[in-house]
Design a protein around this motif. Structure first.
Motif, short mmCIF file in Angstrom:
data_model
loop_
_atom_site.label_atom_id
_atom_site.label_comp_id
_atom_site.label_asym_id
_atom_site.label_seq_id
_atom_site.Cartn_x
_atom_site.Cartn_y
_atom_site.Cartn_z
N SER A 169 -21.32 11.69 57.84
CA SER A 169 -21.55 12.78 56.87
C SER A 169 -21.54 12.26 55.44
CB SER A 169 -20.16 13.92 56.98
OG SER A 169 -19.24 13.26 56.82
N SER A 170 -20.80 11.34 55.28
CA SER A 170 -20.58 10.60 53.65
C SER A 170 -21.59 9.73 53.53
CB SER A 170 -19.31 10.04 53.41
OG SER A 170 -19.18 9.00 54.33
N GLY A 171 -22.31 9.12 54.44
CA GLY A 171 -23.53 8.02 54.24
C GLY A 171 -22.50 7.04 54.15
N GLY A 172 -21.32 6.88 54.68
CA GLY A 172 -20.77 5.39 54.65
C GLY A 172 -20.97 4.55 55.80
N SER A 173 -21.35 5.41 56.88
CA SER A 173 -21.46 4.56 58.08
C SER A 173 -22.70 4.82 58.68
CB SER A 173 -20.06 4.81 59.10
OG SER A 173 -20.06 4.34 60.34
N SER A 174 -23.39 3.89 59.44
CA SER A 174 -24.69 4.09 60.02
C SER A 174 -24.80 3.09 61.28
CB SER A 174 -25.93 4.18 59.25
OG SER A 174 -25.89 2.72 58.45
N TYR A 175 -25.63 3.27 62.02
CA TYR A 175 -25.95 2.47 63.06
C TYR A 175 -27.36 2.83 63.59
CZ TYR A 175 -23.25 5.95 66.16
OH TYR A 175 -23.06 6.94 66.68
N TYR A 176 -27.95 1.72 64.49
CA TYR A 176 -29.32 1.86 64.72
C TYR A 176 -29.51 1.27 66.24
CZ TYR A 176 -29.57 1.84 59.74
OH TYR A 176 -29.44 2.12 58.51
N ALA A 177 -30.55 1.65 66.60
CA ALA A 177 -31.06 1.36 68.03
C ALA A 177 -31.51 -0.32 67.77
CB ALA A 177 -32.19 1.88 68.59
N ILE A 206 -31.20 3.85 57.39
CA ILE A 206 -30.93 5.47 57.29
C ILE A 206 -30.32 5.66 56.31
CG2 ILE A 206 -28.95 5.36 58.94
CD1 ILE A 206 -29.99 8.27 59.81
N SER A 207 -30.35 6.65 55.49
CA SER A 207 -29.69 6.98 54.27
C SER A 207 -29.65 8.45 53.95
CB SER A 207 -29.94 6.34 53.07
OG SER A 207 -31.26 6.52 52.69
N ARG A 208 -28.96 9.01 53.29
CA ARG A 208 -28.89 10.51 52.79
C ARG A 208 -28.25 10.62 51.50
NH1 ARG A 208 -24.87 13.03 56.93
NH2 ARG A 208 -25.08 14.97 55.95
N ALA A 209 -28.89 11.82 50.87
CA ALA A 209 -28.42 12.23 49.57
C ALA A 209 -27.87 13.55 49.70
CB ALA A 209 -29.73 12.13 48.59
N ASN A 210 -26.69 13.75 49.79
CA ASN A 210 -25.95 15.03 50.11
C ASN A 210 -26.25 16.10 49.06
OD1 ASN A 210 -25.29 14.19 52.52
ND2 ASN A 210 -22.98 13.77 51.90
N ALA A 211 -26.49 15.60 47.75
CA ALA A 211 -26.79 16.34 46.60
C ALA A 211 -28.01 16.93 46.64
CB ALA A 211 -26.61 15.81 45.35
N LYS A 212 -29.08 16.33 47.65
CA LYS A 212 -30.35 16.78 47.68
C LYS A 212 -30.54 17.48 49.01
CE LYS A 212 -32.58 13.67 44.50
NZ LYS A 212 -33.37 12.51 44.22
N ASN A 213 -29.64 17.63 49.94
CA ASN A 213 -29.59 18.07 51.03
C ASN A 213 -30.59 17.35 51.97
OD1 ASN A 213 -27.39 19.89 50.62
ND2 ASN A 213 -28.85 21.67 51.11
N THR A 214 -30.77 15.83 51.94
CA THR A 214 -31.78 15.29 52.39
C THR A 214 -31.26 13.79 53.17
OG1 THR A 214 -33.41 16.07 50.74
CG2 THR A 214 -34.17 13.89 52.01
N VAL A 215 -31.95 13.66 54.23
CA VAL A 215 -31.59 12.24 55.10
C VAL A 215 -32.88 11.36 55.12
CG1 VAL A 215 -32.18 13.40 57.30
CG2 VAL A 215 -30.61 11.25 56.77
N TYR A 216 -32.80 10.30 54.98
CA TYR A 216 -34.09 9.48 54.93
C TYR A 216 -34.26 8.47 55.89
CZ TYR A 216 -34.21 11.08 50.07
OH TYR A 216 -34.08 11.96 49.06
N LEU A 217 -35.25 8.04 56.40
CA LEU A 217 -35.42 6.74 57.00
C LEU A 217 -36.50 5.84 56.71
CD1 LEU A 217 -34.79 5.63 59.80
CD2 LEU A 217 -36.53 6.66 60.93
N GLN A 218 -36.07 4.58 55.92
CA GLN A 218 -36.94 3.54 55.53
C GLN A 218 -37.24 2.80 56.78
OE1 GLN A 218 -38.25 3.26 52.20
NE2 GLN A 218 -39.51 1.55 53.17
#
Length: 128
Positions: free
Chosen positions: A53-61, A70-82
């Motif tokens: 939820s905070s964007g501080g932890s992520s993992y991948y296949a 993967i990243s997120r911008a909670n202020a924009k209610n958006t999650v990204y996948l670069q």
């Protein structure tokens, strides 16, 4: 409840990059763990990435580790996948999903059944 809308898909040559976005509406986006999944024709939906939820932890296949972020911008209610160094086998419909539960084991966090809300998907096609 949350509604999810993906965008950013398209056609790209092998080795190229795309950035997918998933815009969320509704309440409490910042409290959800978010994930990306993909489904290729004739195949089951598979886990791609997950972020807390905070964007501080992520993992991948394993198949995308080191190429996708993967990243997120909670202020924009958006999650990204670069997505970098794309391969033809990355071709699929990509879905974002929201999980109300913060903590899960390795298996359940990669299972599509653990996620409560889904977007409609965005097509990614990688040509060779």
């Amino acid at each position: 409840q949350v509604q999810l809308v993906e965008s950013g898909g398209g056609l790209v040559q092998a080795g190229g990059s795309l950035r997918l976005s998933c815009a969320a509406s509704g309440r409490s986006f910042s409290s959800y763990t978010m994930g990306w999944f993909r489904q290729a024709p004739g195949k089951e939906r598979e886990f791609v990435a997950r972020i807390n939820s905070s964007g501080g932890s992520s993992y991948y296949a394993n198949s995308v580790n080191g190429r996708f972020t993967i990243s997120r911008a909670n202020a924009k209610n958006t999650v990204y996948l670069q997505m970098n160094s794309l391969k033809p086998e990355d071709t699929a419909i990509y879905y974002c999903a929201a999980d109300r539960q913060s903590y899960r084991g390795s298996y359940s966090s990669r299972s599509s059944t653990s996620y409560d809300y889904w977007g409609q998907g965005t097509q990614v096609t990688v040509s060779s």
